[in-house]
Scaffold this motif. Sequence first.
Motif, mmCIF file in Angstrom:
data_model
loop_
_atom_site.group_PDB
_atom_site.id
_atom_site.type_symbol
_atom_site.label_atom_id
_atom_site.label_comp_id
_atom_site.label_asym_id
_atom_site.label_seq_id
_atom_site.Cartn_x
_atom_site.Cartn_y
_atom_site.Cartn_z
ATOM 1 N N ALA A 211 -39.430 -10.991 22.152
ATOM 2 C CA ALA A 211 -38.816 -9.653 22.195
ATOM 3 C C ALA A 211 -39.193 -8.938 23.491
ATOM 4 N N ALA A 212 -40.458 -9.066 23.892
ATOM 5 C CA ALA A 212 -40.906 -8.416 25.135
ATOM 6 C C ALA A 212 -40.140 -8.991 26.328
ATOM 7 N N ARG A 213 -39.968 -10.315 26.335
ATOM 8 C CA ARG A 213 -39.195 -10.957 27.414
ATOM 9 C C ARG A 213 -37.749 -10.431 27.425
ATOM 10 N N HIS A 214 -37.171 -10.306 26.251
ATOM 11 C CA HIS A 214 -35.793 -9.810 26.143
ATOM 12 C C HIS A 214 -35.685 -8.389 26.725
ATOM 13 N N TYR A 215 -36.615 -7.516 26.335
ATOM 14 C CA TYR A 215 -36.575 -6.130 26.834
ATOM 15 C C TYR A 215 -36.816 -6.079 28.341
ATOM 16 N N ALA A 216 -37.720 -6.927 28.817
ATOM 17 C CA ALA A 216 -38.008 -6.937 30.262
ATOM 18 C C ALA A 216 -36.773 -7.384 31.045
ATOM 19 N N ASP A 217 -36.056 -8.375 30.499
ATOM 20 C CA ASP A 217 -34.819 -8.835 31.163
ATOM 21 C C ASP A 217 -33.767 -7.726 31.152
ATOM 22 N N GLU A 218 -33.683 -7.059 30.019
ATOM 23 C CA GLU A 218 -32.671 -6.017 29.827
ATOM 24 C C GLU A 218 -32.896 -4.829 30.777
ATOM 25 N N THR A 219 -34.173 -4.500 31.033
ATOM 26 C CA THR A 219 -34.484 -3.289 31.799
ATOM 27 C C THR A 219 -35.020 -3.583 33.205
ATOM 28 N N GLY A 222 -40.452 -5.744 33.895
ATOM 29 C CA GLY A 222 -41.645 -6.578 34.090
ATOM 30 C C GLY A 222 -42.591 -6.551 32.900
ATOM 31 N N LEU A 223 -43.542 -7.491 32.935
ATOM 32 C CA LEU A 223 -44.426 -7.719 31.787
ATOM 33 C C LEU A 223 -45.887 -7.834 32.210
ATOM 34 N N PHE A 224 -46.756 -7.344 31.341
ATOM 35 C CA PHE A 224 -48.208 -7.534 31.491
ATOM 36 C C PHE A 224 -48.718 -8.314 30.276
ATOM 37 N N ILE A 225 -49.692 -9.175 30.496
ATOM 38 C CA ILE A 225 -50.396 -9.797 29.362
ATOM 39 C C ILE A 225 -51.764 -10.320 29.821
ATOM 40 N N HIS A 226 -52.790 -10.172 28.959
ATOM 41 C CA HIS A 226 -54.094 -10.794 29.233
ATOM 42 C C HIS A 226 -53.985 -12.282 28.894
ATOM 43 N N VAL A 227 -54.488 -13.132 29.770
ATOM 44 C CA VAL A 227 -54.438 -14.577 29.512
ATOM 45 C C VAL A 227 -55.793 -15.214 29.823
ATOM 46 N N GLY A 254 -42.550 -15.939 34.084
ATOM 47 C CA GLY A 254 -41.554 -15.713 35.137
ATOM 48 C C GLY A 254 -42.164 -14.890 36.244
ATOM 49 N N PRO A 255 -41.425 -14.668 37.337
ATOM 50 C CA PRO A 255 -41.973 -13.937 38.483
ATOM 51 C C PRO A 255 -42.243 -12.460 38.211
ATOM 52 N N ASP A 256 -41.762 -11.946 37.086
ATOM 53 C CA ASP A 256 -42.008 -10.539 36.745
ATOM 54 C C ASP A 256 -43.169 -10.385 35.768
ATOM 55 N N VAL A 257 -43.967 -11.448 35.603
ATOM 56 C CA VAL A 257 -45.092 -11.405 34.659
ATOM 57 C C VAL A 257 -46.408 -11.309 35.433
ATOM 58 N N ALA A 355 -49.228 -5.308 45.649
ATOM 59 C CA ALA A 355 -47.844 -4.821 45.528
ATOM 60 C C ALA A 355 -46.936 -5.924 44.999
ATOM 61 N N LYS A 356 -47.102 -7.149 45.534
ATOM 62 C CA LYS A 356 -46.280 -8.279 45.051
ATOM 63 C C LYS A 356 -46.563 -8.563 43.574
ATOM 64 N N ALA A 357 -47.830 -8.445 43.193
ATOM 65 C CA ALA A 357 -48.210 -8.723 41.805
ATOM 66 C C ALA A 357 -47.503 -7.771 40.837
ATOM 67 N N LEU A 358 -47.212 -6.559 41.319
ATOM 68 C CA LEU A 358 -46.505 -5.575 40.484
ATOM 69 C C LEU A 358 -45.003 -5.555 40.797
ATOM 70 N N ASN A 359 -44.534 -6.529 41.579
ATOM 71 C CA ASN A 359 -43.121 -6.595 42.020
ATOM 72 C C ASN A 359 -42.704 -5.327 42.763
ATOM 73 N N LEU A 360 -43.651 -4.740 43.501
ATOM 74 C CA LEU A 360 -43.362 -3.495 44.230
ATOM 75 C C LEU A 360 -43.491 -3.685 45.745
ATOM 76 N N GLU A 361 -43.411 -4.934 46.213
ATOM 77 C CA GLU A 361 -43.666 -5.181 47.640
ATOM 78 C C GLU A 361 -42.598 -4.588 48.558
ATOM 79 N N ARG A 362 -41.435 -4.267 48.014
ATOM 80 C CA ARG A 362 -40.431 -3.605 48.870
ATOM 81 C C ARG A 362 -40.737 -2.123 49.057
ATOM 82 N N GLU A 363 -41.620 -1.599 48.215
ATOM 83 C CA GLU A 363 -41.905 -0.160 48.229
ATOM 84 C C GLU A 363 -43.276 0.198 48.792
#
Length: 446
Positions: A211-219, A222-227, A254-257, A355-363
Amino acid sequence: MADLLITRGKIGTMDGQRRFIEDGAIAVEGNRIVAIGPTSEVTAAHQAARTIDASGKVVLPGFICTHGHMAATLSHNMPVDFSKFTKFTDMMEMWWWPQVEDQTLADDIYWATKFAAARMLKSGTTTIGDMLEAPSALPGALDHQARACDEAGIRAVLAFEATERTSKRLGQLAMEENRRFVLERNRPEARVTGRFACHTAYTAPPEMLRAARHYADETHAGLFIHVAEFPPFLTVERWGKPDPQVLEEAGFLGPDVLTIHCIHLTDADIDLWAQHDVKVAHTPMSNMLGGIGVAKIPQMLAKGITVGLGHDCFFTLEILEVMRAAYLLHKVAPTPNPANMIFFQALEMATINGAKALNLEREIGSLEVGKKADILITEDKCPTPVNAGTWMWYAVHDLSSADIQTVIVDGRVVVDDRQLTTMDEEEARRKSQEQAWALWKRAGVV
Ligand SMILES: [Zn+2]
């Protein structure tokens, strides 16, 4: 006309060429950098309402902390008998979950976040990725945290940590909290935005991960998780396989995780991470505090995995301390070799790779035209010259949080000559202490 000019500074850009400008200037319009280059060129083309003379100072991009739990600063120095915890899971089950997470309420979140944001801004952190753990404050928990970040002036990516640790209902509430927050907050120019977060693969069942993956794709949030914070026996007990396989089979990777800790990954897991371009938040100091091991960061970097840094909010809130800990730790562990971690890799983790880790490297993450104006001006207290050949060494070896004089976030001067312009720091400290004492009492610790 620009809004702000910084002139005559020694600018370390962290751009693609890691350019250093000896006598440099930056023009800021609104929340973005519109010019950067030699002072003579930038000042010939731009005038501004305010000019900061950075003569004798070093100008750097703001630091990025990719993982924290700001509300958890109220647990600092909580007088708990640590001798009764013989393993990491004891600490979670006997202390962290019942006496910190479950006791955290709305005012705790607000004041702890405000205090943490103040401390981070003054020590050069301009962006934080945060996972909120406070099920008793649902729904609306993220709004208390966002309000504190809005007021303090820090850039933040916030998420509520979804888990079915106590009940399915709380898991659903957490997912809804993230979805509502992301839909409300994620706008192109927003400074405080949202993500989806699941606690771990052993507390978030595969349907929740899907479900989290689905919402992240929809919006596109991106996703966070402890591993792999500790060996995967709980995940294996529950789902018959370790975290990386559970996450892969749920389609989560995926690259947004952004995966946090990643201490007990096997060589095959690291290959899997590289294959899916999964990002890593490295938290060396909290890993040491918990006695839980050393992540194979040099091996991950060699495989091209993006690694950012996190202080986790358990201990220090200063990312310079974490950068230095990572820099030194990997020279001796997992295998001793001084070439395991080079100075520029440590600085990259605290800036552009964060910045890349948060997918914010363009900003963010470097000082370049078109990027958001998140800028530090530091006093040069280095005993040797800071120049094109030495500036990255300086940032890793010599720069102290106390040298940070001016901090700009989103084009706004939030720390001016070491004073916060956005909030009353002393009030936040006082309120944070009051909230902490009340929380410790509720938890039965004092
Ligand atoms: Zn964490």
